[in-house]
Design an enzyme around this catalytic site. Structure first.
Site, PDB file in Angstrom:
ATOM      1  N   ALA A   1       0.798  -1.228   0.000  1.00  0.00           N
ATOM      2  CA  ALA A   1       0.000   0.000   0.000  1.00  0.00           C
ATOM      3  C   ALA A   1       0.828   1.274   0.000  1.00  0.00           C
ATOM      4  CB  ALA A   1      -0.929   0.010   1.226  1.00  0.00           C
TER       5      ALA A   1
ATOM      6  N   LYS B   1      -1.791   6.296  -1.803  1.00  0.00           N
ATOM      7  CA  LYS B   1      -0.786   7.098  -1.119  1.00  0.00           C
ATOM      8  C   LYS B   1       0.261   7.646  -2.079  1.00  0.00           C
ATOM      9  CE  LYS B   1      -2.805   5.154   2.510  1.00  0.00           C
ATOM     10  NZ  LYS B   1      -3.984   4.260   2.392  1.00  0.00           N
TER      11      LYS B   1
END
Length: 394
Positions: free
Chosen positions: A210, A243
């Site tokens: 992630a 992100k």
């Protein structure tokens, strides 16, 4: 019918966000929500994303559906970024998903379809939504030791010992980099030891990636994923662009299934497309298309990488500043680990009652297990946090 429904447990992070919004204190500090913020407290639209959106607005002629797996160019671009040729493209099945969370959920669905009696080994602690989704899907969970509360680092011996209990048909869920919620990561030797255990047990690794680019850089953050995927017969990777591209609300994720048996990839690809159809049909495209444009345009890619590096280095400076300030205030290296952790998060090892006092007395909001978002700080608020921690916890 609806009268049979029961209230669901509140999400702790969402509840924390609500409490922060309702707090009237002007000096409150939000270290709970897991989004990047610049020194002004804003989650910015990255320069390359803005440029790509302007280009897309001028050039796009349709909003028709993409395929069930999403635009193949998106998968190709992200696979190239993540693997850099360490795994051959024709050994990878991939589908676009609504964010990294969607990729994780689809992976769990695929795992259950392949082996309903599977056990999923999960780090203790892990991202709470891993636990929630596994329970919802109905998969058995087995925790493995991960975080050493004394050192605030990885409990390597405990982790490796517990992973030896996995067997063929089980799945081992790993964080590719920037472990959430602790910020503590295995080193290269540890990753090699994990691979050796996966090879010995025959368990299938699943990697939640992630935060590529938020830890030690794009290449280093992908090193563990590349090593694992090229060393075992099968592997699952759930990747998020939220992100590192800042497209949180656009929900751009990708689920990849690696198989050393190239003949198996077509069946896996069809199964992944089938699962997309059952859950949401066609995946969202806007964020995925922006990512594709950035990764396939030299100028956009260079600007994106430069801004991402600014974000990463900024978080490292905040880590170093906080660790230094706490060393000065406490006269000890108790919090030196903060500078060694990577990514947005660190788990401070503070008990819940101290976390509550930080909120009540100092308007500092962090998750109850003492996970704080480093990116929620700036150079001016670091001393405020350090003083509050030193005063409250020592």
């Amino acid at each position: 019918m609806f009268e049979t429904l029961k209230p669901q447990p509140a999400d702790k992070i969402l509840s924390l966000m609500a409490a922060y919004r309702e707090d009237p204190r002007a000096d409150k500090i939000d270290l709970g929500v897991g989004v990047y913020k610049n020194p002004e407290g804003v989650t910015p639209v990255m320069r390359a994303v803005k440029a790509a959106e302007q280009q897309l607005w001028q050039e796009q002629t349709t909003k028709a559906y993409t395929g069930l797996a999403g635009d193949p160019a998106y998968a190709d671009a992200l696979i190239s970024l993540i693997f850099a040729g360490s795994v051959e493209r024709d050994h990878i099945a991939a589908v676009a998903t609504p964010g990294g969370t969607g990729a994780v959920r689809q992976a769990f669905e695929l795992i259950k379809l392949a082996n309903p009696s599977v056990r999923v080994f999960v780090s203790d602690p892990t991202w709470p939504n891993h636990i929630s989704m596994l329970k919802h899907v109905g998969l058995e969970m087995v925790p493995y030791r991960y975080f050493d509360e004394e050192t605030c680092g990885v409990d390597v011996e405990g982790m490796l010992a517990d992973l030896k209990g996995a067997r063929k048909g089980d799945v081992v869920l790993l964080h590719g980099c920037c472990h959430n919620p602790t910020g503590a990561n295995p080193n290269s030797a540890d990753w090699k030891a994990i691979v050796a255990i996966l090879q010995e047990t025959g368990a299938t690794p699943m990697i939640d990636l992630a935060y590529q680019g938020f830890g030690d850089g794009l290449e280093d953050d992908a090193a563990a994923t590349r090593l694992i995927a090229s060393s075992v017969p099968e592997c699952l990777i759930a990747a998020s662009c939220s992100k590192n591209f800042g497209v949180y609300r656009e929900r751009a994720g990708l689920l990849m299934a690696v198989s050393q048996e190239a003949g198996q990839v077509a069946v896996t690809q069809g199964t992944l497309a089938h699962l997309n159809r059952q859950n949401f049909s066609f995946p969202p495209d806007h964020g995925a298309r922006l990512v594709t444009m950035i990764l396939t345009d030299d100028a956009l890619r260079a600007d994106w990488k430069a801004e991402l590096e600014e974000m990463r280095s900024g978080m490292l400076k905040l880590r170093e500043q906080l660790a230094t300030e706490l060393r000065r205030l406490t006269g000890s290296d108790r919090y030196a680990f903060i500078a060694q952790h990577r990514g947005m998060f660190s788990r401070l090892g503070l008990p819940p009652e101290i976390v509550e006092r930080l909120r009540a007395d100092h308007a500092i909001y962090m998750v109850g297990d003492s996970r704080l978002n480093i990116a929620g700080l700036n150079a001016n608020t670091v001393p405020i946090l350090a003083n509050a921690i030193a005063e409250t916890a020592g």
